[in-house]
Design an enzyme around this catalytic site. Structure first.
Site, PDB file in Angstrom:
ATOM      1  N   ARG A 259      79.864  33.109  78.875  1.00 11.37           N
ATOM      2  CA  ARG A 259      81.324  33.236  78.954  1.00 11.37           C
ATOM      3  C   ARG A 259      81.825  32.228  79.976  1.00 11.37           C
ATOM      4  NH1 ARG A 259      82.034  35.927  83.794  1.00 11.37           N
ATOM      5  NH2 ARG A 259      80.503  37.521  84.302  1.00 11.37           N
ATOM      6  N   HIS A 263      84.617  37.727  84.139  1.00 13.07           N
ATOM      7  CA  HIS A 263      84.196  38.910  83.382  1.00 13.07           C
ATOM      8  C   HIS A 263      85.406  39.578  82.738  1.00 13.07           C
ATOM      9  CE1 HIS A 263      81.911  42.464  82.301  1.00 13.07           C
ATOM     10  NE2 HIS A 263      82.795  43.209  82.927  1.00 13.07           N
ATOM     11  N   TYR A 273      79.514  33.662  92.083  1.00 15.24           N
ATOM     12  CA  TYR A 273      78.136  33.930  91.672  1.00 15.24           C
ATOM     13  C   TYR A 273      77.597  32.925  90.651  1.00 15.24           C
ATOM     14  CZ  TYR A 273      80.736  36.353  87.940  1.00 15.24           C
ATOM     15  OH  TYR A 273      81.620  36.676  86.932  1.00 15.24           O
TER      16      TYR A 273
END
Length: 360
Positions: A259, A263, A273
């Site tokens: 992706r 999120h 991250y």
């Protein structure tokens, strides 16, 4: 036993038909799709990428509620859905609204779902599916039940569900595939491995080399496929569907994908991250670029074709959001009224209380 484990893991190699340059590397398995089918598949992917871009913008404007970006996962989502039939039953996760839309859910209702409006969950009768599941992994146990129901009714259709790599860490994941396997139910379980369960990398979630190999414990078939390759996803899904409706049991399919965005739009920051190098590496595998090159080599796609789809998508999205805006606003009394055929005493009291408030 270490050798046994290694032997099992080595059997789950990533299946691919198109490489990053859009060239066929597995001619034997290239699906027999007509030129019109190939163009339609590309149209859906381009349309969905535009829908994702516009949905992010609408969310930032406060015109949509909950939204999980989909860019990068179009091949996984739409390649799998294109291999299904209208009578198949979808049980999506919250990132899988595109499959519902292409399954027949009106776009304006998808927008109402994002806003939390109950009409977004009132599907037309010919749209076989449930609303996107918010609880991680819960759709897996539901899918096992729906698939068993299809089997008992003698239907030649399958129940299809999706989760992310994070969903495989939930108990519902194991319960769902085990139950479906035990009853030989016609279910397709997709794991869209986009490498991060929100912020936790997949290698910290499990010691398994692949997620596809988890099928072994349930005694069902499992495949790992290049989730950025729409033809590979289509081919594996079509084979799995035929297997399931022929009574050969459920199938677990891991699609390796990515992706590009956060999120969800609810405050996630992927730069905390993920590295730029990792993002750049996966962007080179972009499913739209790969499939576009394949079609261009066949003289089936052009810049003009793509621009036409982009403009079409923008116009339809504009009309759908306007229709969602004009839909009657949700009231508390509406929710109370549709919860029960006969209201219990406590809800009768609340109904009167809110009717009075809403009349002012």
């Amino acid at each position: 036993m270490k050798q046994v484990l290694e032997n099992v893991e080595n059997q789950f190699e990533m299946f691919q038909i198109l490489d990053e340059n859009g060239e066929v590397v597995n001619k034997e398995y290239e699906p027999d799709l007509s030129d019109d089918n190939l163009k339609e598949l590309m149209r859906r992917m381009v349309y969905t990428r535009v829908l994702d871009q516009r949905s992010i913008a609408l969310n930032r404007q406060g015109r949509l509620g909950f939204y999980a970006p989909t860019a990068g996962q179009e091949a996984s989502q739409l390649g799998s859905h294109y291999a299904l039939e209208q009578e198949d039953f979808l049980l999506p996760a919250y990132r899988d609204v595109p499959q519902l839309i292409w399954h027949g859910l009106p776009l304006y209702q998808a927008f109402l779902f994002s806003r939390g409006h109950f009409h977004g969950n009132q599907f037309p009768e010919d749209v076989h599916g449930l609303s996107p599941q918010i609880i991680i992994g819960a759709q897996y146990t539901q899918t096992a039940g729906v698939a068993l129901g299809l089997k008992k009714r003698g239907k030649k259709s399958v129940a299809v569900t999706y989760t992310g790599d994070g969903g495989t860490s939930q108990g519902d994941f194991y319960e769902g595939i085990n139950f479906a396997g035990a009853y030989n139910a016609p279910a397709l379980f997709f794991v869209q491995n986009n490498q991060f369960a929100i912020s936790v990398p997949v290698e910290k979630q499990t010691n398994a080399k692949t997620l596809a190999q988890k099928a072994v414990a349930a005694g069902i078939e499992g495949y790992q496929v290049d989730g950025m390759d729409v033809l590979a996803v289509y081919a594996v899904t079509k084979k799995a569907r035929e297997s399931a409706i022929n009574g050969e049991g459920p199938v677990l399919i891991e699609t390796l994908t990515y992706r590009y965005g956060p999120h969800t739009m609810a405050g996630d920051d992927p730069t905390r991250y993920r590295t730029d190098d990792l993002d750049n590496e996966w962007e080179k595998r972009d499913p739209l670029i790969r499939f576009r090159k394949y079609l261009e080599a066949k003289n089936l796609w052009s810049e003009e074709d793509e621009n036409k789809v982009i403009e079409e998508a923008k116009e339809e999205i504009k009309a759908a959001i306007k229709k969602a805006d004009n839909h009657p606003k949700q009231k508390v009394t509406d929710l109370i009224d549709i919860m029960h055929e006969e209201l219990p005493v406590n809800l009768q009291e609340q109904m009167e209380e809110y009717r009075e408030k809403e009349s002012k």
